[in-house]
Design a protein around this motif. Sequence first.
Motif, PDB file in Angstrom:
ATOM      1  N   GLU A  14      -3.029  13.352   1.724  1.00 53.16           N
ATOM      2  CA  GLU A  14      -1.882  12.642   2.284  1.00 53.16           C
ATOM      3  C   GLU A  14      -0.921  13.686   2.845  1.00 53.16           C
ATOM      4  N   PRO A  64       0.798  -1.215   0.000  1.00 50.97           N
ATOM      5  CA  PRO A  64       0.000   0.000   0.000  1.00 50.97           C
ATOM      6  C   PRO A  64       0.844   1.285   0.000  1.00 50.97           C
ATOM      7  N   THR A  65       2.024   1.220   0.558  1.00 51.90           N
ATOM      8  CA  THR A  65       2.889   2.409   0.567  1.00 51.90           C
ATOM      9  C   THR A  65       4.260   2.030   0.053  1.00 51.90           C
ATOM     10  N   LYS A 112       1.590   6.775  -0.154  1.00 52.51           N
ATOM     11  CA  LYS A 112       0.663   5.742  -0.622  1.00 52.51           C
ATOM     12  C   LYS A 112       0.894   5.464  -2.105  1.00 52.51           C
TER      13      LYS A 112
END
Lengths: 388, 142
Positions: free
Chosen positions: A191, A20-21, A203
């Motif tokens: 973010e 995810p990141t 992300k």
Amino acid sequence: MTEPTTSRSDTTSAARTAGPTRVVWDLGVRAFHWLLVAGVAGALATGLLERKSLFDLHVYLGTAIGVLVLFRVVWGFSGSTYARFASFVCSPFTALGHLRDLLTGKAPHHVGHNPLGTWMILALLTTITALLATGVIVLGGVAKEGPVKAFATYAFGHAAKTVHEGLAFGLMGLIGLHVLGIVVESLRTRESLVGAMIHGRKKNRADDIGAAAATARPFIALVLAGCAIAGAYAGTEALARLPARGVPGPVLDKVYAAECGACHTPHHPSIAPAATWQAIMANLGDHFGDNADLDADAGQRIGAYLTANASERWDTRAANRLRAPSASEPLRVTHTRGWKRLHRHVPGEAFASAAVGGRANCARCHRDSDSGRFAARAIAIPQERTKP
Amino acid sequence: MKHLRRTLATLLVLAAGSTATLAGKSAAQQAIQDGYAAAARAADPAFKGFSAERGKAFFHAKHGGGKPETPSCTTCHTSDPTAAGKSRAGKTIAPMAASRSPERFSDQKQVEKWFRRNCSDVLGRACTASEKGDVLAYLLSL
């Protein structure tokens, strides 16, 4: 599973896109960023306060910032993907295009610096480098210290000071815009960019625009940066060994020091122009209210010494600022506009205190007055003990 | 050899000087006193020598005629010649008493320079040879 990526570059850093990141800002970028924040904040604070006691700290902070910038330039060629200049430097038209896209809500999402951010970084680095360069010229020309003290005149250093101050305000404006950009981009992308600059991760998104993957070369970077810093240090040291331009030698003439020093601190000849010294020597019978007659030979020797070493000959701050005599009291250095300006922060009581004993007692506070340098760091105003 | 001879000569002069100091005054101080005595005799044939008492009175007296800020020797030198004084510009002046500042009154030029300056500031005139000799006698006696 591979994510569908719309990318302007043909290759994305595939290894870092999993999960995810991903790490966008490597340790070098993050450490540089926050150390630079601390250094610039400290340099701005110590510079804007204009306290002589903070001057040394200001110079140290400037040196530290110079080391950081040097490292960042090296890291821009040897760091990981998004640390490299090649991953983000773009033409100013690209930046303008990005701004237009932002305003129309069509701006894409960049993993690293977006084109506007790129130009902010280039502007910040250029301004900081110009501040370092002008700072070194001020240090050399005005304080007669540092690597260019042998070349910079007082006038040049003084002019550089105006530029240095203007650049400092420009830098503050840029920092304001930079923070604004961070806020806007954080809201737009939902973010925290501040968080990303702390932990380094961002992300993964479907519409990310990435850059060609590059492997960090920390060892090469440290060797290169180390060599550059060592070279700069050695060069500075070598240049600092040259004699400072227009700075008198440290010793006063013996006869002058003995004769004039019998009654008062013998003032360095560089604090007044030759015409003032000649007028003083021509009227020793009434020397500021006292008879200070000299034998003819001693008078001749002292007069020649003072004339030859008057303010016209030297290029120190004191010699420059005290060169124009006062119109009402042409023989009193303490009445010149330059003297008053240089001492404007010293309260009148400090001069009146028994510990100082008057405005003419230069050496009481200027511990280097014998040398004619009158360096900011050599000032120590004696504190009078208050009676209980 | 030449060096050794010069060193010996210097030592001898120093020894002579210190014996003279122990005895009261150095040869140089005596010579300056003698000079003032000769001048005083020339000015007044009845001159009978200097007096430390007269010198003391002169040193502590409030004179007129000079600058109002400096009416007396004691303005700068204080009323105790064995203590340090202070110039009007704030510089410390070593004690005037020869017992405290043995190098004093050994250089004719310096002695004359200070009498010239200070007599003009305190009395508004030059001091006479007998006044100078008296003051010297006083300061050498302390």
